[in-house]
Enzyme design. Sequence first.
Site, PDB file in Angstrom:
ATOM      1  N   LYS A  54       0.830  -1.211   0.000  1.00  0.00           N
ATOM      2  CA  LYS A  54       0.000   0.000   0.000  1.00  0.00           C
ATOM      3  C   LYS A  54       0.866   1.264   0.000  1.00  0.00           C
ATOM      4  O   LYS A  54       0.518   2.252  -0.633  1.00  0.00           O
ATOM      5  CB  LYS A  54      -0.980  -0.001   1.174  1.00  0.00           C
ATOM      6  CG  LYS A  54      -2.112  -1.022   0.993  1.00  0.00           C
ATOM      7  CD  LYS A  54      -3.220  -0.876   2.026  1.00  0.00           C
ATOM      8  CE  LYS A  54      -4.349  -1.870   1.726  1.00  0.00           C
ATOM      9  NZ  LYS A  54      -5.426  -1.830   2.729  1.00  0.00           N
TER      10      LYS A  54
ATOM     11  N   LYS B  30      -4.767 -10.188  -5.854  1.00  0.00           N
ATOM     12  CA  LYS B  30      -6.036 -10.513  -5.202  1.00  0.00           C
ATOM     13  C   LYS B  30      -7.079  -9.442  -5.521  1.00  0.00           C
ATOM     14  O   LYS B  30      -6.751  -8.276  -5.747  1.00  0.00           O
ATOM     15  CB  LYS B  30      -5.846 -10.660  -3.687  1.00  0.00           C
ATOM     16  CG  LYS B  30      -5.616  -9.370  -2.940  1.00  0.00           C
ATOM     17  CD  LYS B  30      -5.996  -9.487  -1.467  1.00  0.00           C
ATOM     18  CE  LYS B  30      -6.159  -8.079  -0.891  1.00  0.00           C
ATOM     19  NZ  LYS B  30      -7.196  -7.928   0.084  1.00  0.00           N
TER      20      LYS B  30
ATOM     21  N   LYS C 200     -10.663  -4.028  -2.560  1.00  0.00           N
ATOM     22  CA  LYS C 200     -11.515  -2.835  -2.548  1.00  0.00           C
ATOM     23  C   LYS C 200     -10.756  -1.596  -2.964  1.00  0.00           C
ATOM     24  O   LYS C 200     -11.308  -0.697  -3.561  1.00  0.00           O
ATOM     25  CB  LYS C 200     -11.972  -2.567  -1.106  1.00  0.00           C
ATOM     26  CG  LYS C 200     -13.185  -3.272  -0.690  1.00  0.00           C
ATOM     27  CD  LYS C 200     -13.657  -2.659   0.621  1.00  0.00           C
ATOM     28  CE  LYS C 200     -13.808  -3.739   1.646  1.00  0.00           C
ATOM     29  NZ  LYS C 200     -12.829  -3.659   2.722  1.00  0.00           N
TER      30      LYS C 200
HETATM   31  P1  ATP Z   1      -8.323  -3.211   0.912  1.00  0.00           P
HETATM   32  O1  ATP Z   1      -7.991  -3.473  -0.502  1.00  0.00           O
HETATM   33  O2  ATP Z   1      -8.775  -1.791   1.198  1.00  0.00           O
HETATM   34  O3  ATP Z   1      -7.284  -3.717   1.889  1.00  0.00           O
HETATM   35  P2  ATP Z   1      -9.870  -5.537   1.020  1.00  0.00           P
HETATM   36  O4  ATP Z   1     -10.730  -5.737  -0.153  1.00  0.00           O
HETATM   37  O5  ATP Z   1      -8.607  -6.302   1.127  1.00  0.00           O
HETATM   38  O6  ATP Z   1      -9.621  -4.017   1.205  1.00  0.00           O
HETATM   39  P3  ATP Z   1     -10.483  -5.734   3.827  1.00  0.00           P
HETATM   40  O7  ATP Z   1     -11.437  -4.869   4.532  1.00  0.00           O
HETATM   41  O8  ATP Z   1      -9.054  -5.397   3.998  1.00  0.00           O
HETATM   42  O9  ATP Z   1     -10.786  -5.813   2.276  1.00  0.00           O
HETATM   43  O10 ATP Z   1     -10.724  -7.244   4.223  1.00  0.00           O
HETATM   44  C1  ATP Z   1     -11.879  -7.787   4.799  1.00  0.00           C
HETATM   45  C2  ATP Z   1     -11.751  -9.284   4.810  1.00  0.00           C
HETATM   46  O11 ATP Z   1     -11.838  -9.797   3.476  1.00  0.00           O
HETATM   47  C3  ATP Z   1     -10.408  -9.789   5.368  1.00  0.00           C
HETATM   48  O12 ATP Z   1     -10.649 -10.921   6.181  1.00  0.00           O
HETATM   49  C4  ATP Z   1      -9.640 -10.185   4.143  1.00  0.00           C
HETATM   50  O13 ATP Z   1      -8.699 -11.209   4.401  1.00  0.00           O
HETATM   51  C5  ATP Z   1     -10.736 -10.667   3.218  1.00  0.00           C
HETATM   52  N1  ATP Z   1     -10.361 -10.509   1.811  1.00  0.00           N
HETATM   53  C6  ATP Z   1     -10.049  -9.361   1.195  1.00  0.00           C
HETATM   54  N2  ATP Z   1      -9.769  -9.566  -0.101  1.00  0.00           N
HETATM   55  C7  ATP Z   1      -9.917 -10.906  -0.315  1.00  0.00           C
HETATM   56  C8  ATP Z   1      -9.774 -11.759  -1.449  1.00  0.00           C
HETATM   57  N3  ATP Z   1      -9.438 -11.266  -2.629  1.00  0.00           N
HETATM   58  N4  ATP Z   1      -9.999 -13.086  -1.302  1.00  0.00           N
HETATM   59  C9  ATP Z   1     -10.372 -13.594  -0.110  1.00  0.00           C
HETATM   60  N5  ATP Z   1     -10.512 -12.847   1.012  1.00  0.00           N
HETATM   61  C10 ATP Z   1     -10.303 -11.518   0.923  1.00  0.00           C
END
Ligand code: ATP
Length: 326
Positions: free
Chosen positions: A111, A192, A195
């Site tokens: 990040k 991956k 968001k």
């Molecule tokens: P950001 O990109 O802002 O970090 P994010 O999409 O990774 O957001 P988080 O709020 O950080 O979402 O994560 C919420 C939950 O979703 C966490 O338990 C994380 O491990 C899970 N998660 C996030 N992205 C994935 C993915 N691509 N596959 C499976 N689990 C995910």
Amino acid sequence: MTTVFSGIQPSGDFHLGNYVGALRNWAAAQHEHSAYFCVVDLHALTLEIDPEELRRRTLESAVMLLAVGLDPDVVTLFVQSHVAEHTRLAWLLECTATMGELSRMTQYKEKAARGEMVRAGLFTYPALMAADILLYQADEVPVGDDQRQHLELTRDVAIRFNNRYGPTFTVPKAAVPRHGARVMDLQHPEHKMSKSVDSPMGTVGILDDPAEVERKVMRAVTDAETRVAYDPEHKPGVSNLLELLAVATGVGVQEAAARYAGYGQLKADVAQAVIAMLAPVRQRALELASDLGEVERLLSAGAARAREVAAPTYAAAAAAMGLSAP
Ligand code: ATP
Ligand code: LTN
């Protein structure tokens, strides 16, 4: 009864990765455990976000947690910033963790590499996350694969604290699902689904309408071969589709691979399976969105319940470190 805790950032629209990696496992865990689930708005401040957008998304995130099936009578559902002990314990843990440990976190490195202004909070983020978990004496933390490293750090910090200042925290462990723990971006299957990365065609929103889901899955990037096989290293796009089919239908990835002679039919079946999996969540989210006042009331009751557990844990940690009682 064991205790589970997990959190999700209100930093953008929830996607399929969030659902299968985390949210649906939260719903599955709620009846066997004492469960705390939190919208981590303080963590969302570590990247640029508009204040009005943060306020709106925090409430929308709570709607989504109810829509995936969390029962507010069974779980404690709340917003992180409503319980002051999170930031208070985070400071104590920042004074327990080391710069070296925090510097090794891959999420921080990735990040930080994206933006020109790197906030100090992005660096200390894992100490706040450790505070979230340790305040509730959680045994298990249901998360996706990307959070394993943060959980290891949480364990190290808890063990170090307990050794130095006396037994204070339960040492938690990550609960990562066997399939769907790392859903990849449909356009960039080497990354991956996320968001905070702008990839509209690569990211399936939980609330996307069925036509959108179908369009995105049918255009998913695969590879130049035509052979359907589960091989995440050499065939990341196809393997991601097989994982999604496994998660949505319960079939094994190898067994699913054996059923298909080409990518077209695989994609069509994945699209339908994902649409069917998300349909009830989408339906409930639309219903709940019409009564946001009720959602706010639930969050306020959740914060009061959370405080009852968080306050004594914080007080014990502060006393153990030598802070005098007010
Ligand atoms: P950001 O990109 O802002 O970090 P994010 O999409 O990774 O957001 P988080 O709020 O950080 O979402 O994560 C919420 C939950 O979703 C966490 O338990 C994380 O491990 C899970 N998660 C996030 N992205 C994935 C993915 N691509 N596959 C499976 N689990 C995910
Ligand atoms: N860092 C996590 C979100 C998060 C979290 C937590 C997850 C903050 N606090 C406590 C589990 C437990 C993420 O980025 N997914």
